[in-house]
Design a protein around this motif. Structure first.
Motif, PDB file in Angstrom:
ATOM      1  N   LEU A 259      -0.094  -4.318  -5.112  1.00 30.81           N
ATOM      2  CA  LEU A 259      -0.817  -4.833  -3.961  1.00 30.81           C
ATOM      3  C   LEU A 259      -0.593  -3.898  -2.778  1.00 30.81           C
ATOM      4  O   LEU A 259       0.429  -3.223  -2.692  1.00 30.81           O
ATOM      5  CB  LEU A 259      -0.326  -6.239  -3.591  1.00 30.81           C
ATOM      6  N   PHE A 260      -1.555  -3.908  -1.838  1.00 36.82           N
ATOM      7  CA  PHE A 260      -1.423  -3.056  -0.663  1.00 36.82           C
ATOM      8  C   PHE A 260      -0.310  -3.544   0.260  1.00 36.82           C
ATOM      9  O   PHE A 260      -0.129  -4.750   0.459  1.00 36.82           O
ATOM     10  CB  PHE A 260      -2.722  -3.021   0.138  1.00 36.82           C
ATOM     11  N   LYS A 261       0.382  -2.587   0.853  1.00 35.37           N
ATOM     12  CA  LYS A 261       1.304  -2.896   1.931  1.00 35.37           C
ATOM     13  C   LYS A 261       0.512  -3.368   3.151  1.00 35.37           C
ATOM     14  O   LYS A 261      -0.682  -3.078   3.295  1.00 35.37           O
ATOM     15  CB  LYS A 261       2.115  -1.657   2.309  1.00 35.37           C
ATOM     16  N   SER A 262       1.191  -4.084   4.024  1.00 33.97           N
ATOM     17  CA  SER A 262       0.588  -4.495   5.290  1.00 33.97           C
ATOM     18  C   SER A 262       0.956  -3.484   6.378  1.00 33.97           C
ATOM     19  O   SER A 262       2.064  -2.942   6.386  1.00 33.97           O
ATOM     20  CB  SER A 262       1.088  -5.880   5.688  1.00 33.97           C
ATOM     21  N   TYR A 263       0.014  -3.270   7.314  1.00 33.17           N
ATOM     22  CA  TYR A 263       0.265  -2.373   8.428  1.00 33.17           C
ATOM     23  C   TYR A 263       0.157  -3.118   9.763  1.00 33.17           C
ATOM     24  O   TYR A 263      -0.026  -2.509  10.805  1.00 33.17           O
ATOM     25  CB  TYR A 263      -0.699  -1.188   8.377  1.00 33.17           C
ATOM     26  N   ARG A 264       0.272  -4.439   9.674  1.00 31.71           N
ATOM     27  CA  ARG A 264       0.323  -5.274  10.872  1.00 31.71           C
ATOM     28  C   ARG A 264       1.538  -6.177  10.765  1.00 31.71           C
ATOM     29  O   ARG A 264       1.715  -6.864   9.750  1.00 31.71           O
ATOM     30  CB  ARG A 264      -0.965  -6.079  11.028  1.00 31.71           C
ATOM     31  N   LYS A 265       2.381  -6.168  11.798  1.00 35.04           N
ATOM     32  CA  LYS A 265       3.681  -6.833  11.724  1.00 35.04           C
ATOM     33  C   LYS A 265       3.575  -8.343  11.512  1.00 35.04           C
ATOM     34  O   LYS A 265       4.511  -8.962  10.984  1.00 35.04           O
ATOM     35  CB  LYS A 265       4.502  -6.540  12.978  1.00 35.04           C
ATOM     36  N   GLU A 266       2.455  -8.935  11.914  1.00 35.27           N
ATOM     37  CA  GLU A 266       2.323 -10.384  11.734  1.00 35.27           C
ATOM     38  C   GLU A 266       2.017 -10.777  10.296  1.00 35.27           C
ATOM     39  O   GLU A 266       2.004 -11.968   9.961  1.00 35.27           O
ATOM     40  CB  GLU A 266       1.252 -10.952  12.678  1.00 35.27           C
ATOM     41  N   TYR A 267       1.736  -9.784   9.441  1.00 34.14           N
ATOM     42  CA  TYR A 267       1.474 -10.056   8.025  1.00 34.14           C
ATOM     43  C   TYR A 267       2.486  -9.307   7.164  1.00 34.14           C
ATOM     44  O   TYR A 267       2.559  -8.073   7.220  1.00 34.14           O
ATOM     45  CB  TYR A 267       0.068  -9.603   7.629  1.00 34.14           C
ATOM     46  N   PRO A 268       3.266 -10.005   6.351  1.00 36.41           N
ATOM     47  CA  PRO A 268       4.171  -9.310   5.430  1.00 36.41           C
ATOM     48  C   PRO A 268       3.374  -8.612   4.335  1.00 36.41           C
ATOM     49  O   PRO A 268       2.171  -8.871   4.163  1.00 36.41           O
ATOM     50  CB  PRO A 268       5.025 -10.444   4.856  1.00 36.41           C
ATOM     51  N   HIS A 269       3.998  -7.744   3.584  1.00 36.77           N
ATOM     52  CA  HIS A 269       3.328  -7.110   2.451  1.00 36.77           C
ATOM     53  C   HIS A 269       2.817  -8.198   1.497  1.00 36.77           C
ATOM     54  O   HIS A 269       3.572  -9.098   1.106  1.00 36.77           O
ATOM     55  CB  HIS A 269       4.274  -6.184   1.701  1.00 36.77           C
ATOM     56  N   GLY A 270       1.541  -8.099   1.146  1.00 37.91           N
ATOM     57  CA  GLY A 270       0.947  -9.114   0.273  1.00 37.91           C
ATOM     58  C   GLY A 270       0.611 -10.405   0.988  1.00 37.91           C
ATOM     59  O   GLY A 270       0.092 -11.340   0.377  1.00 37.91           O
TER      60      GLY A 270
ATOM     61  N   ALA B   4      -7.727 -20.174   3.418  1.00 36.60           N
ATOM     62  CA  ALA B   4      -7.303 -18.795   3.197  1.00 36.60           C
ATOM     63  C   ALA B   4      -5.978 -18.761   2.446  1.00 36.60           C
ATOM     64  O   ALA B   4      -5.058 -19.512   2.751  1.00 36.60           O
ATOM     65  CB  ALA B   4      -7.156 -18.066   4.529  1.00 36.60           C
ATOM     66  N   ARG B   5      -5.894 -17.872   1.451  1.00 36.22           N
ATOM     67  CA  ARG B   5      -4.680 -17.726   0.652  1.00 36.22           C
ATOM     68  C   ARG B   5      -4.250 -16.261   0.653  1.00 36.22           C
ATOM     69  O   ARG B   5      -5.070 -15.357   0.812  1.00 36.22           O
ATOM     70  CB  ARG B   5      -4.937 -18.177  -0.804  1.00 36.22           C
ATOM     71  N   THR B   6      -2.968 -16.019   0.450  1.00 36.48           N
ATOM     72  CA  THR B   6      -2.461 -14.650   0.484  1.00 36.48           C
ATOM     73  C   THR B   6      -2.685 -13.951  -0.851  1.00 36.48           C
ATOM     74  O   THR B   6      -2.880 -14.583  -1.894  1.00 36.48           O
ATOM     75  CB  THR B   6      -0.961 -14.627   0.801  1.00 36.48           C
ATOM     76  N   TRP B   7      -2.609 -12.608  -0.792  1.00 40.64           N
ATOM     77  CA  TRP B   7      -2.667 -11.831  -2.035  1.00 40.64           C
ATOM     78  C   TRP B   7      -1.466 -12.166  -2.914  1.00 40.64           C
ATOM     79  O   TRP B   7      -1.566 -12.141  -4.146  1.00 40.64           O
ATOM     80  CB  TRP B   7      -2.703 -10.344  -1.721  1.00 40.64           C
ATOM     81  N   ASN B   8      -0.345 -12.494  -2.302  1.00 41.30           N
ATOM     82  CA  ASN B   8       0.816 -12.914  -3.094  1.00 41.30           C
ATOM     83  C   ASN B   8       0.527 -14.210  -3.834  1.00 41.30           C
ATOM     84  O   ASN B   8       0.932 -14.380  -4.990  1.00 41.30           O
ATOM     85  CB  ASN B   8       2.044 -13.093  -2.185  1.00 41.30           C
ATOM     86  N   ASP B   9      -0.181 -15.139  -3.177  1.00 39.44           N
ATOM     87  CA  ASP B   9      -0.591 -16.377  -3.850  1.00 39.44           C
ATOM     88  C   ASP B   9      -1.459 -16.058  -5.063  1.00 39.44           C
ATOM     89  O   ASP B   9      -1.295 -16.647  -6.143  1.00 39.44           O
ATOM     90  CB  ASP B   9      -1.382 -17.274  -2.899  1.00 39.44           C
ATOM     91  N   LEU B  10      -2.399 -15.147  -4.859  1.00 46.61           N
ATOM     92  CA  LEU B  10      -3.288 -14.760  -5.958  1.00 46.61           C
ATOM     93  C   LEU B  10      -2.488 -14.144  -7.099  1.00 46.61           C
ATOM     94  O   LEU B  10      -2.704 -14.491  -8.272  1.00 46.61           O
ATOM     95  CB  LEU B  10      -4.348 -13.780  -5.455  1.00 46.61           C
ATOM     96  N   ALA B  11      -1.581 -13.240  -6.763  1.00 47.59           N
ATOM     97  CA  ALA B  11      -0.764 -12.602  -7.801  1.00 47.59           C
ATOM     98  C   ALA B  11       0.025 -13.641  -8.588  1.00 47.59           C
ATOM     99  O   ALA B  11       0.056 -13.617  -9.827  1.00 47.59           O
ATOM    100  CB  ALA B  11       0.182 -11.591  -7.154  1.00 47.59           C
ATOM    101  N   ASN B  12       0.648 -14.566  -7.885  1.00 53.32           N
ATOM    102  CA  ASN B  12       1.434 -15.598  -8.558  1.00 53.32           C
ATOM    103  C   ASN B  12       0.565 -16.485  -9.449  1.00 53.32           C
ATOM    104  O   ASN B  12       1.002 -16.904 -10.526  1.00 53.32           O
ATOM    105  CB  ASN B  12       2.169 -16.451  -7.523  1.00 53.32           C
ATOM    106  N   ALA B  13      -0.677 -16.758  -8.997  1.00 55.00           N
ATOM    107  CA  ALA B  13      -1.589 -17.573  -9.798  1.00 55.00           C
ATOM    108  C   ALA B  13      -1.967 -16.870 -11.100  1.00 55.00           C
ATOM    109  O   ALA B  13      -2.057 -17.504 -12.161  1.00 55.00           O
ATOM    110  CB  ALA B  13      -2.846 -17.905  -8.988  1.00 55.00           C
TER     111      ALA B  13
END
Length: 326
Positions: free
Chosen positions: A201-212, A248-257
């Protein structure tokens, strides 16, 4: 006759499948098959005939209706957000849609058109399907702009109440296999996990969003076609409507699903995002679904976990991954 443009594509072929489930096979499929593999989407579906998109355009420009058209579900367009040929997108997505719309209005046929959540750009003005606010939206790519242009044309022409424009958010599900890089991350993730055991998954480049932690509104294809079927049955309802879950769901949520649907423990690797897309990357999308609900559409949206499970276990994990009617 029900006409489905882009009928061999992802959402279009799924809509042919839905029409078949409704007992309808008096269907004309319009598309451009060329050398792509999307013809596989039509195998096992019931329809009367096929026309190349250029031939269909010739028919409708002649002004007559040899098809005795009941409805046109217009899913035919270039959906690549990375397409750089602006002239092509103007003709294929914007001008062509005008022609089809005028044809339907002139022959009292229902017109359901695919707009896109890409019209919302980076979301600075929110994700409300308010028809009075179309002009202030700022799409981030030419694809989104081509879709916005038609929405604006329909509004300014005073025909929005007679047609339906659907802003699809992040759609996933069977029959998207021909889309190459434009396939959903769920589809790509399944193949990647089978091959490597992990998902990138892509890293995040905004501090308010963790990676994924970047968020999207992921919507299952079966819900999309249920909503379009509702509009076919409610011809008095028109306008621009969002098609998402409203959650809205995170990419981490999608990965876990996906890992859960594959009965595997999650293993995620976060990779750098290319500089070419960093400035145009959407960190958050979420459809406001109040307008659709207020119109009376009561389609129950599938959760990300349930959609991923159905997609993985009943399609991606099987030899025959397609929606079939026969």
């Amino acid at each position: 006759m029900y006409i489905v443009t882009g009928g061999a594509g992802f959402i279009g072929s799924a809509m042919v499948w839905k029409l078949n489930k409704m007992g309808i096979d008096d269907i004309l499929v319009v598309d451009n098959l060329s050398t792509s593999e999307k013809w596989n989407n039509l195998v096992g579906l019931k329809y009367q005939d096929y026309l190349h998109r250029d031939q269909f355009l010739k028919f409708i420009l002649e002004g007559d209706d040899p098809f005795e058209t009941e409805a046109v579900i217009h899913m035919g367009a270039c959906s690549s957000t990375t397409e750089l040929d602006a002239d092509f997108l103007m003709e294929n997505n914007y001008r062509y849609t005008q022609y089809v719309c005028r044809f339907c209005l002139g022959h009292n046929a229902r017109f359901i058109n695919a707009s896109s959540a890409a019209t919302y750009g980076n979301g600075e003005f929110g994700f409300d399907d308010d028809e009075t606010a179309i002009g202030r939206l700022r799409p981030l790519n030419m694809y989104g702009y081509s879709k916005q242009l038609f929405d604006l044309w329909a509004r300014d022409a005073g025909v929005l109440d007679q047609i339906v424009c659907l802003k699809f958010f992040n759609v996933f599900g069977p029959n998207e296999y021909h889309k190459d890089d434009m396939k959903s991350v769920i589809c790509k993730a399944h193949a990647q996990i089978l091959e490597t055991g992990k998902l990138k998954l892509f890293k995040s480049y905004r501090k308010e969003y963790p990676h994924g932690g970047q968020k999207r509104d992921f919507v299952y294809i079966k819900d999309c076609v249920d909503i379009m079927a509702w509009f076919l049955e409610h011809r008095g309802t028109g306008g621009i409507f969002n098609v998402g879950t409203g959650n809205a769901r995170t990419w981490n949520d999608l990965a876990n699903a996906v890992f859960s649907a594959m009965n595997r423990e999650p293993e995620i690797e976060y990779i750098p995002m290319s500089e070419a897309i960093r400035d145009k990357y959407q960190y958050f999308t979420q459809a406001n679904m109040d307008k659709l609900k207020a119109a009376g559409c009561a389609v129950e949206m599938t959760s990300l976990e349930d959609g991923a499970k159905d997609y993985v276990q009943n399609y991606l994990d099987r030899d025959d991954r397609y929606l079939r009617s026969r």
